[in-house]
Scaffold this active site. Sequence first.
Site, mmCIF file in Angstrom:
data_model
loop_
_atom_site.group_PDB
_atom_site.id
_atom_site.type_symbol
_atom_site.label_atom_id
_atom_site.label_comp_id
_atom_site.label_asym_id
_atom_site.label_seq_id
_atom_site.Cartn_x
_atom_site.Cartn_y
_atom_site.Cartn_z
ATOM 1 N N ASN A 3 -8.900 3.854 -1.594
ATOM 2 C CA ASN A 3 -9.401 4.701 -0.511
ATOM 3 C C ASN A 3 -8.708 6.054 -0.424
ATOM 4 O O ASN A 3 -9.326 7.043 -0.027
ATOM 5 C CB ASN A 3 -9.309 3.971 0.827
ATOM 6 C CG ASN A 3 -10.336 2.872 0.940
ATOM 7 O OD1 ASN A 3 -11.401 2.946 0.341
ATOM 8 N ND2 ASN A 3 -10.018 1.838 1.691
ATOM 9 N N ASN A 6 -6.982 6.311 4.104
ATOM 10 C CA ASN A 6 -8.376 6.703 3.871
ATOM 11 C C ASN A 6 -8.685 8.140 4.279
ATOM 12 O O ASN A 6 -9.810 8.598 4.123
ATOM 13 C CB ASN A 6 -9.338 5.726 4.557
ATOM 14 C CG ASN A 6 -9.156 5.684 6.054
ATOM 15 O OD1 ASN A 6 -8.181 6.203 6.589
ATOM 16 N ND2 ASN A 6 -10.087 5.046 6.736
ATOM 17 N N HIS A 10 0.825 -1.210 0.000
ATOM 18 C CA HIS A 10 0.000 0.000 0.000
ATOM 19 C C HIS A 10 0.862 1.264 0.000
ATOM 20 O O HIS A 10 0.361 2.347 -0.280
ATOM 21 C CB HIS A 10 -0.905 -0.016 1.235
ATOM 22 C CG HIS A 10 -2.318 0.416 0.981
ATOM 23 N ND1 HIS A 10 -2.873 0.582 -0.269
ATOM 24 C CD2 HIS A 10 -3.320 0.718 1.854
ATOM 25 C CE1 HIS A 10 -4.134 0.954 -0.156
ATOM 26 N NE2 HIS A 10 -4.428 1.053 1.117
ATOM 27 N N PHE A 61 -2.965 8.424 7.311
ATOM 28 C CA PHE A 61 -3.443 7.104 6.919
ATOM 29 C C PHE A 61 -4.199 7.251 5.602
ATOM 30 O O PHE A 61 -4.746 8.300 5.281
ATOM 31 C CB PHE A 61 -4.283 6.403 7.997
ATOM 32 C CG PHE A 61 -3.431 5.887 9.124
ATOM 33 C CD1 PHE A 61 -2.782 4.670 9.007
ATOM 34 C CD2 PHE A 61 -3.237 6.637 10.269
ATOM 35 C CE1 PHE A 61 -1.968 4.205 10.019
ATOM 36 C CE2 PHE A 61 -2.430 6.183 11.292
ATOM 37 C CZ PHE A 61 -1.786 4.961 11.167
#
Length: 193
Positions: free
Chosen positions: A115, A69, A21, A67
């Site tokens: 996201n 999202n 990610h 983060f």
Amino acid sequence: MAIKLIVGLGNPGQEYMFTRHNAGFWFVLHLAQQFNITLAPDKKFHGVTGRGQIHGHDVRLLMPLTFMNKSGQSVVPMVKFYGIDNDELLIAHDELDIPAGSIKLKTDGGHGGHNGLRDITPHIGNDFHRLRVGIGHPGHKSKVSGHVLSKAAPDEQIAIDSALSAAFDALPLLLGGDVEKARSQINGFKLPE
């Protein structure tokens, strides 16, 4: 228009640094290292930022520390504060729908389930440049979270790094505003047989 802001999406913290990610973070970190750009925490933009010369162009770098999202809480204020137009923005992010070792430069489009992009596009639209770093899909949607939050296998990591190198090679074109040539070069990248 030339690119003025390069954003790498990822999750903060050492436990996430080498997960798939964070492919966007890897891109920005490499740029900072290669071009001697100091990255430092910036509370105003909820991230780590830097500014420097890349191939003769003044470029800002951003890695949100919100983060994934909540990436919009970092990206949107920086875009607005510096008056960055969407065609001057490049966001590098991991992409499930592209195999590891492939990379694509895209302008426009939806968030594709990502996201980080999902949190950004409602605020600035979707007509910005994206560097989609292939990490491959695990096969079933129930495995996606574990896949993106785990480290790539060594052969996969080599493939991802090779694809990122192809994007670095096309940066002079992209930063100079020749998006179509940059897109052709990046999207045409193939791993050596």
